[in-house]
Each structure stands twice: as C-alpha cells, then as structure tokens.
Design a protein around this motif. Structure first.
Motif, PDB file in Angstrom:
ATOM      1  N   GLU A   1       0.821  -1.230   0.000  1.00 39.05           N
ATOM      2  CA  GLU A   1       0.000   0.000   0.000  1.00 39.05           C
ATOM      3  C   GLU A   1       0.852   1.276   0.000  1.00 39.05           C
ATOM      4  N   HIS A   2       2.115   1.146   0.379  1.00 35.35           N
ATOM      5  CA  HIS A   2       2.992   2.325   0.357  1.00 35.35           C
ATOM      6  C   HIS A   2       3.544   2.626  -1.034  1.00 35.35           C
ATOM      7  N   ILE A   3       3.531   1.616  -1.895  1.00 32.88           N
ATOM      8  CA  ILE A   3       4.074   1.878  -3.241  1.00 32.88           C
ATOM      9  C   ILE A   3       2.995   1.813  -4.321  1.00 32.88           C
ATOM     10  N   LYS A   4       1.758   1.542  -3.890  1.00 31.49           N
ATOM     11  CA  LYS A   4       0.713   1.286  -4.902  1.00 31.49           C
ATOM     12  C   LYS A   4       0.471   2.472  -5.839  1.00 31.49           C
ATOM     13  N   ASP A   5       0.726   3.699  -5.352  1.00 33.31           N
ATOM     14  CA  ASP A   5       0.420   4.864  -6.186  1.00 33.31           C
ATOM     15  C   ASP A   5       1.579   5.322  -7.074  1.00 33.31           C
ATOM     16  N   ILE A   6       2.705   4.680  -6.959  1.00 32.46           N
ATOM     17  CA  ILE A   6       3.811   5.124  -7.817  1.00 32.46           C
ATOM     18  C   ILE A   6       3.612   4.530  -9.214  1.00 32.46           C
ATOM     19  N   PRO A   7       4.232   5.121 -10.259  1.00 32.17           N
ATOM     20  CA  PRO A   7       4.000   4.605 -11.608  1.00 32.17           C
ATOM     21  C   PRO A   7       4.377   3.115 -11.722  1.00 32.17           C
ATOM     22  N   ASP A   8       3.623   2.384 -12.545  1.00 30.95           N
ATOM     23  CA  ASP A   8       3.883   0.941 -12.691  1.00 30.95           C
ATOM     24  C   ASP A   8       5.301   0.657 -13.168  1.00 30.95           C
ATOM     25  N   PHE A   9       5.799   1.497 -14.074  1.00 30.96           N
ATOM     26  CA  PHE A   9       7.143   1.198 -14.582  1.00 30.96           C
ATOM     27  C   PHE A   9       8.201   1.364 -13.480  1.00 30.96           C
ATOM     28  N   TRP A  10       7.942   2.196 -12.502  1.00 30.95           N
ATOM     29  CA  TRP A  10       8.858   2.298 -11.340  1.00 30.95           C
ATOM     30  C   TRP A  10       8.774   1.028 -10.502  1.00 30.95           C
ATOM     31  N   LYS A  11       7.564   0.538 -10.329  1.00 26.85           N
ATOM     32  CA  LYS A  11       7.398  -0.699  -9.529  1.00 26.85           C
ATOM     33  C   LYS A  11       8.228  -1.803 -10.168  1.00 26.85           C
TER      34      LYS A  11
END
Ligand code: SAM
Length: 272
Positions: A162-172
């Motif tokens: 939930e802490h990274i869910k809003d970052i862009p998918d390509f960053w994930k």
C-alpha cells in the motif's frame, strides 16, 4: 493516567527545545502526556520527573530518540507533494547536470528524510534522467534524520504494497522487487544511491565539506519555533550552492526578505 505538573512540562519542553529545536507549546500538553503514557507505564515510572531524569541521564541516546518519536510524526510517502518532483525533473536536474557536466557531481540533501520515501523518490527520478550515464556520475543523495527507527526502515528499503501502490507501474517494475507477499524492496542500485545518516539539524556545526545543489527539508520545520527555523534556514542558505534550490513543505513558509533565497514557486526557493 499519570499527569504532568506545570514544572515538569516546562522542564521537558525546555530540554526538547534547546536540544532538538522542537517546540512543545502549552497546546501540545495533552498530546504529549497521552503519547508518553505507554513509555512511563512500561518502565514503571510514577511521575514525569522520574521519566525526565531517565531521559537526560541515558547515555545510549535511545531514551531521547523514543521520546522524539512520540512527539513528532515520521509520516511520509513516495512522491509526496508531487509538483516538487516534477519541478525537480523538469528544471532542477537539467540545470544542474549541465552545470556539473565536467565534475559529474550532484549534491542533494534530504534533511529529515524519515523512512526514506523522499530520497528514494529523488533517486528514481535521477536514475531515469541519467539512464546509461548514471554510473559515470556521483549523484548519491545524502539523507539524514534524528530518528534511528525511521533510518533503519529507510536503509532496509522494504515497504508494504500500500505504500508503493500509487507510484507509476514502470517504477514498480524497474526499481522494486517483491520480497514477501505484500512487501517490496527498493532495488539495490537505488538503495546504493542514497546515503542514510543520523543527524540532528540543531547541531551547531554542519559537517559538510561542500555545498549542496539541492536541499529538501520538507515537513520538518513545522515543529520548530520561528527563531529556530530562521537560524536553520540561514545555515541551509550558507550550504546551498549559488543557483541551488531549497524545497520546504507546502504548509511551511520562510521569511523571504531575511532568508536571502528567492521565491520560485510554492515551497520552492533558490539562492541567486
Ligand atoms: C514528517 S517527517 C518528513 C519526511 C519527509 N521530509 C516528507 O516531507 O515526507 C519529519 C521528520 O523530521 C525529523 N526531525 C524532526 N526534528 C529533527 C531534527 N532536529 N533533526 C533532524 N530530523 C528531525 C523527524 O524525525 C521526522 O522523521
């Protein structure tokens, strides 16, 4: 419930203020008493005087850090106040990478970095921007805080989904690796580009040999009174390269005339 006397509150506030610049106004008394109850109970203290003595005599420094953790908030998140990162990517990085194209040295400081989301966001932006050229640059970010607990989380670089869910998918995909079902670890490459250190912004001396191109000190000075804040901003100014930037939190302000910085956009200042 253990209550606090006027004298005890005054002693505690004075200690926190003179050593850490944190302003515990009378308004915060109930909050402080509430947040510290657990510590007093766990340690079998009968009064705030006993607790105070324990904090000031503790040579490990752990007691005071626990105290600070209770009275400040370490809340932060990736890409917080996103327009700052946009501006960093669009204006600040192009300017400084051009200026420093010979030395290939970028000096960025995240002061009050908490659990690392701010410096890691910067490191990912820099990595995208420099791409293949990244290894030839020294673009490591200095990230400091007084909270050991936050720095430990930051260094590990492991965050719940939930802490990274809003970052862009390509960053994930590019910068995170799933390490448990719901936990993700920042890639080694990005972690290696952030140097985490414990540092109290109230220290009289700043131990830096060189000035910074960019200083992020966001949502930290909210705890400080005006005098403490102005003194700190003066130091930031002295440690900013000409042409360098200071980013503060959107709910914070600095005295434009006194600070020497030029206002660029909300919560962004420049030394000219
Ligand atoms: C709310 S967090 C801000 C994190 C991040 N900069 C952001 O904007 O999301 C505030 C941080 O400031 C740190 N802090 C408070 N007083 C400090 C001091 N005197 N020296 C260094 N860090 C301090 C706290 O430990 C906390 O981690």
């Amino acid at each position: 419930m253990i209550t606090i006397t006027e004298i005890e509150f005054e002693k505690l506030s004075k200690y926190v203020k003179s050593n850490y610049g944190i302003n515990l106004s009378e308004k915060k008394k109930t909050l402080v008493v509430g947040r510290l109850q657990n510590i007093l109970v766990q340690n079998n203290f009968d009064s705030f005087s006993e607790y105070y003595d324990y904090v000031v005599k503790d040579t490990t420094g752990e007691a005071v850090v626990n105290l600070l953790n209770k009275i400040t908030t370490n809340h932060t998140f990736f890409m917080r106040e996103a327009d700052h990162f946009e501006f960093f990517k669009e204006k600040v990085l192009p300017f400084w990478t051009e200026q420093a194209k010979k030395s290939k040295d970028l000096r960025i400081w995240s002061a009050g970095c908490s659990s690392g989301e701010e410096p890691y966001t910067l490191a990912m932006i820099i990595s995208d921007y420099l791409g293949d050229k990244m290894p030839s640059w020294d673009a490591r970010i200095l990230a400091t805080d007084i909270s050991m607990k936050s720095l430990k989380i930051a260094k590990e670089g492991i965050y719940k989904y939930e802490h990274i869910k809003d970052i862009p998918d390509f960053w994930k995909k590019k910068y995170f690796k799933m390490c448990q079902d719901t936990e993700y670890m920042v890639s080694e490459r990005i972690r290696n580009n952030v140097i985490f250190r414990i540092f109290n912004l109230m220290n009289e001396e700043f131990p830096f040999k060189k000035k910074f191109h960019v200083i992020y000190c966001r949502n930290v000075m909210i705890y400080f009174d005006n005098e403490t804040k102005n003194k700190l901003i003066k130091k930031f100014y002295d440690y900013t390269e000409t042409g360098g930037y200071l980013f503060i939190g959107h709910s914070e302000s600095i005295n434009r005339e006194e600070s020497g910085y030029k206002y660029i956009m909300p919560a962004v200042y420049r030394k000219e």
